[in-house]
Design a protein around this motif. Structure first.
Motif, PDB file in Angstrom:
ATOM      1  N   THR A   1      48.858   1.988  76.851  1.00  0.00           N
ATOM      2  CA  THR A   1      49.982   1.265  76.286  1.00  0.00           C
ATOM      3  C   THR A   1      49.521   0.270  75.232  1.00  0.00           C
ATOM      4  O   THR A   1      48.486  -0.386  75.395  1.00  0.00           O
ATOM      5  N   VAL A   2      50.301   0.191  74.171  1.00  0.00           N
ATOM      6  CA  VAL A   2      50.141  -0.857  73.174  1.00  0.00           C
ATOM      7  C   VAL A   2      51.452  -1.634  73.125  1.00  0.00           C
ATOM      8  O   VAL A   2      52.512  -1.040  72.963  1.00  0.00           O
ATOM      9  N   ASN A   3      51.356  -2.932  73.293  1.00  0.00           N
ATOM     10  CA  ASN A   3      52.537  -3.783  73.280  1.00  0.00           C
ATOM     11  C   ASN A   3      52.604  -4.606  71.998  1.00  0.00           C
ATOM     12  O   ASN A   3      51.570  -4.954  71.410  1.00  0.00           O
ATOM     13  N   LEU A   4      53.807  -4.889  71.595  1.00  0.00           N
ATOM     14  CA  LEU A   4      54.041  -5.743  70.439  1.00  0.00           C
ATOM     15  C   LEU A   4      54.991  -6.855  70.864  1.00  0.00           C
ATOM     16  O   LEU A   4      56.163  -6.612  71.118  1.00  0.00           O
ATOM     17  N   GLU A   5      54.442  -8.052  70.976  1.00  0.00           N
ATOM     18  CA  GLU A   5      55.249  -9.220  71.307  1.00  0.00           C
ATOM     19  C   GLU A   5      55.785  -9.811  70.003  1.00  0.00           C
ATOM     20  O   GLU A   5      55.008 -10.071  69.073  1.00  0.00           O
ATOM     21  N   ILE A   6      57.096  -9.983  69.950  1.00  0.00           N
ATOM     22  CA  ILE A   6      57.711 -10.508  68.742  1.00  0.00           C
ATOM     23  C   ILE A   6      58.442 -11.801  69.097  1.00  0.00           C
ATOM     24  O   ILE A   6      59.347 -11.794  69.931  1.00  0.00           O
ATOM     25  N   ASN A   7      58.041 -12.865  68.480  1.00  0.00           N
ATOM     26  CA  ASN A   7      58.665 -14.170  68.714  1.00  0.00           C
ATOM     27  C   ASN A   7      59.338 -14.674  67.436  1.00  0.00           C
ATOM     28  O   ASN A   7      59.076 -14.174  66.338  1.00  0.00           O
ATOM     29  N   SER A   8      60.194 -15.670  67.619  1.00  0.00           N
ATOM     30  CA  SER A   8      60.873 -16.287  66.473  1.00  0.00           C
ATOM     31  C   SER A   8      61.490 -15.240  65.565  1.00  0.00           C
ATOM     32  O   SER A   8      61.306 -15.248  64.341  1.00  0.00           O
ATOM     33  N   LEU A   9      62.239 -14.330  66.170  1.00  0.00           N
ATOM     34  CA  LEU A   9      62.824 -13.227  65.402  1.00  0.00           C
ATOM     35  C   LEU A   9      63.760 -13.735  64.322  1.00  0.00           C
ATOM     36  O   LEU A   9      64.488 -14.717  64.507  1.00  0.00           O
ATOM     37  N   LYS A  10      63.734 -13.042  63.202  1.00  0.00           N
ATOM     38  CA  LYS A  10      64.571 -13.355  62.055  1.00  0.00           C
ATOM     39  C   LYS A  10      65.472 -12.166  61.756  1.00  0.00           C
ATOM     40  O   LYS A  10      65.105 -11.026  62.062  1.00  0.00           O
ATOM     41  N   PRO A  11      66.612 -12.400  61.137  1.00  0.00           N
ATOM     42  CA  PRO A  11      67.473 -11.264  60.774  1.00  0.00           C
ATOM     43  C   PRO A  11      66.744 -10.217  59.931  1.00  0.00           C
ATOM     44  O   PRO A  11      67.027  -9.019  60.062  1.00  0.00           O
ATOM     45  N   GLU A  12      65.815 -10.640  59.118  1.00  0.00           N
ATOM     46  CA  GLU A  12      65.078  -9.682  58.283  1.00  0.00           C
ATOM     47  C   GLU A  12      64.098  -8.826  59.069  1.00  0.00           C
ATOM     48  O   GLU A  12      63.486  -7.915  58.528  1.00  0.00           O
ATOM     49  N   ASP A  13      63.925  -9.130  60.348  1.00  0.00           N
ATOM     50  CA  ASP A  13      63.110  -8.272  61.213  1.00  0.00           C
ATOM     51  C   ASP A  13      63.909  -7.066  61.730  1.00  0.00           C
ATOM     52  O   ASP A  13      63.339  -6.175  62.373  1.00  0.00           O
TER      53      ASP A  13
END
Length: 125
Positions: A76-88
């Motif tokens: 498994t490879v995980n991608l933690e995404i914080n402080s999401l923006k609408p452009e994400d």
């Protein structure tokens, strides 16, 4: 190798998500894995990658907000995404390629041989 991406969803700006890419196959530890994203009307773009030795490479706009990690025992490879923006907002894809050269830059979609089906991330403002 087959890849299965998951973890997308609808979140408010400033929120967080954890995307996962689960692989099949016996030698996952020998693969470099990348995450790409594609927003409507735009080309697929590189986000982040981790090679077989653990070297990470981030697209500039996501540094400090996105963190990639791999667990070879779970394939498994995980991608933690914080402080999401609408452009994400985009469909996020994971991709893999047999890693013949540790530390190589792999920012192009053509650098990868295997792709998951994508998972939708939508960020509301």
């Amino acid at each position: 190798v087959q890849l299965q991406a998951s973890g997308g969803g609808l979140v408010q700006a400033g929120g967080s998500l954890r995307l996962s890419c689960v692989a099949s196959g016996r030698t996952f530890s020998n693969y470099a894995v990348g995450w790409f994203r594609q927003a409507p009307g735009r080309e697929r773009e590189f986000v982040v990658s981790v090679d077989a030795s653990g070297i990470r490479e981030y697209e500039e706009s996501v540094k400090g907000r996105f963190t990639i990690s791999r667990d070879n025992s779970k394939k498994t490879v995980n991608l933690e995404i914080n402080s999401l923006k609408p452009e994400d907002t985009a469909v996020y894809y994971c991709a893999a390629v047999w890693d013949r050269l540790y530390g190589a830059t792999r920012r192009r979609a053509a650098d990868y041989d295997y792709w998951g089906q994508g998972t939708q991330v939508t960020v509301s403002s």
